[in-house]
Design a protein around this motif. Sequence first.
Motif, PDB file in Angstrom:
ATOM      1  N   VAL A  65       0.814  -1.214   0.000  1.00 48.86           N
ATOM      2  CA  VAL A  65       0.000   0.000   0.000  1.00 48.86           C
ATOM      3  C   VAL A  65       0.856   1.277   0.000  1.00 48.86           C
ATOM      4  N   GLY A  66       2.066   1.178   0.514  1.00 50.24           N
ATOM      5  CA  GLY A  66       2.902   2.379   0.571  1.00 50.24           C
ATOM      6  C   GLY A  66       4.029   2.401  -0.444  1.00 50.24           C
ATOM      7  N   LEU A  96      -6.382   3.462  -4.035  1.00 46.53           N
ATOM      8  CA  LEU A  96      -7.145   2.252  -4.346  1.00 46.53           C
ATOM      9  C   LEU A  96      -6.734   1.115  -3.407  1.00 46.53           C
ATOM     10  N   LEU A  97      -5.428   0.930  -3.251  1.00 44.69           N
ATOM     11  CA  LEU A  97      -4.949  -0.154  -2.388  1.00 44.69           C
ATOM     12  C   LEU A  97      -5.335   0.102  -0.932  1.00 44.69           C
ATOM     13  N   ALA A  98      -5.295   1.361  -0.536  1.00 42.62           N
ATOM     14  CA  ALA A  98      -5.686   1.686   0.843  1.00 42.62           C
ATOM     15  C   ALA A  98      -7.162   1.356   1.067  1.00 42.62           C
ATOM     16  N   GLN A  99      -7.986   1.617   0.033  1.00 43.30           N
ATOM     17  CA  GLN A  99      -9.421   1.305   0.149  1.00 43.30           C
ATOM     18  C   GLN A  99      -9.618  -0.199   0.278  1.00 43.30           C
ATOM     19  N   GLN A 150     -13.584  -6.131  -6.426  1.00 47.28           N
ATOM     20  CA  GLN A 150     -12.174  -5.725  -6.325  1.00 47.28           C
ATOM     21  C   GLN A 150     -11.327  -6.509  -7.323  1.00 47.28           C
ATOM     22  N   ALA A 151     -11.633  -7.787  -7.463  1.00 46.66           N
ATOM     23  CA  ALA A 151     -10.893  -8.616  -8.421  1.00 46.66           C
ATOM     24  C   ALA A 151     -11.081  -8.075  -9.833  1.00 46.66           C
ATOM     25  N   ALA A 152     -12.299  -7.721 -10.170  1.00 41.98           N
ATOM     26  CA  ALA A 152     -12.571  -7.215 -11.519  1.00 41.98           C
ATOM     27  C   ALA A 152     -11.760  -5.947 -11.800  1.00 41.98           C
ATOM     28  N   GLY A 156     -13.822   3.900  -5.775  1.00 40.80           N
ATOM     29  CA  GLY A 156     -14.415   4.027  -4.434  1.00 40.80           C
ATOM     30  C   GLY A 156     -15.560   5.025  -4.410  1.00 40.80           C
ATOM     31  N   PRO A 157     -16.245   5.114  -3.280  1.00 46.51           N
ATOM     32  CA  PRO A 157     -17.392   6.035  -3.176  1.00 46.51           C
ATOM     33  C   PRO A 157     -16.954   7.497  -3.149  1.00 46.51           C
ATOM     34  N   THR A 158     -17.627   8.314  -3.944  1.00 47.97           N
ATOM     35  CA  THR A 158     -17.378   9.763  -3.943  1.00 47.97           C
ATOM     36  C   THR A 158     -18.717  10.480  -4.126  1.00 47.97           C
ATOM     37  N   PRO A 159     -18.860  11.670  -3.562  1.00 48.73           N
ATOM     38  CA  PRO A 159     -20.097  12.430  -3.775  1.00 48.73           C
ATOM     39  C   PRO A 159     -20.016  13.273  -5.041  1.00 48.73           C
TER      40      PRO A 159
END
Lengths: 152, 269
Positions: free
Chosen positions: A28-29, A40-43, A126-128, B209-212
Amino acid sequence: MLSDNDINLLAFTQTLELTTRDLYLTVVGLKTLSEDEGALLAQFHSHHVAYEQSLNGLLSKNAATARNETVFADFATRLSTSSTPWATLLEIENTLVATHAKTIESIESAKVAALMASIIIVEARQAAILATLTTSDLSAALDNNATALVAS
Amino acid sequence: MIALSRRELLRLSGLSLASGLVLAACGKQSGLVDDNAIASLGQAPKITPLAEAEVTDAVLLRTAASLEYNAIQTYMTALDLGILTGDLARVAEMAKRFTDDHQQHADAVNALAVKLGAKEYTCSNTRINDLYIAPALKIITEDGNPNPAMDIVALAHAVENLAAETYQSVVGLLTDPMLRADAIRIGQQEARHAALLAQILNPGLQGVGPTPNEKTGKPNIAAVPSPFGSLANIQLAIGKPKPDGSRITLLLETPSLNSLIYESVVCQA
């Protein structure tokens, strides 16, 4: 009240989520990633933390406390030797999807199965997305050829 | 204060009872004709009771099959409209692959239903079509819609989310653990379809990810909108923008008791 069977299966699942959480942490870092890639990786990492924690809550005193070292070592080696993490992370997510679906076959509680299903749905998404970062081939994003891991 | 003895009380209650009997005898049962003097407003509709129907594993599987046909029809309509061109030509390719996937899913869940002794169901879900898909297509194809092609993609995205949610929700309802696993194996692929279409509607890693939405404050389309699979209703904003920039929003919900494909429901294909 969970049956002994469900406790064993959920503890195995939690172990895998702990392992995946730690695998994401290794990448992630990375400085080679763009800001968006890092986000994206953090999510995705945060999602696996959420899964591990939700299973931890279900299992309470029966919760797993350690990752699966064998699985971690295998994927961590591949992550460290690849120029990008996407293909390996894709395989990890696909493996989780296959394993969790296999686990549902043996879970007795419908409520627990429903929780597992809600995790699988997101891991598949996530895989997609990870697949689209490696290739434009639709099959890579849609087909899951990963083998399910088996609880020992 | 009036003081009544026990004897007087008994006499009074006997009198009340006798009066009641006399009044009752003067009612309908004594042969009096109703003169329609009491005003009435409208007529109560005749109620046709629903047939006894049980939500079995087979019903849930047949319902899932019906949604697969809804998805197939949506993609066929999208392709027939001939608007997935230019930048969206890739979506046409995706639509063909997704259609094949949905046919395989329909065959798989129908086979499971047949194994349980039920009949296969090879039609789309009428109620889902009437409530969501047909109205959406009407709005999308109306004159003045500046971007029907993207709206078709949005509809497909909503239908894929609906399918994924449906499979996710039936996992908690099916009684057989093996069927639960079969259901989510299909559902996870619907989720992949949805994620890929979301990337068409809101491309790039920032759209994952989710965004407004900066203008409306509503959530943007996202490939991975939440940490856990949602079972909430699905918002589909389509059609010609209104002066304030908003658009018609349909709310799609997974099949409920009035849209399940019970064993008595016959496919009219």
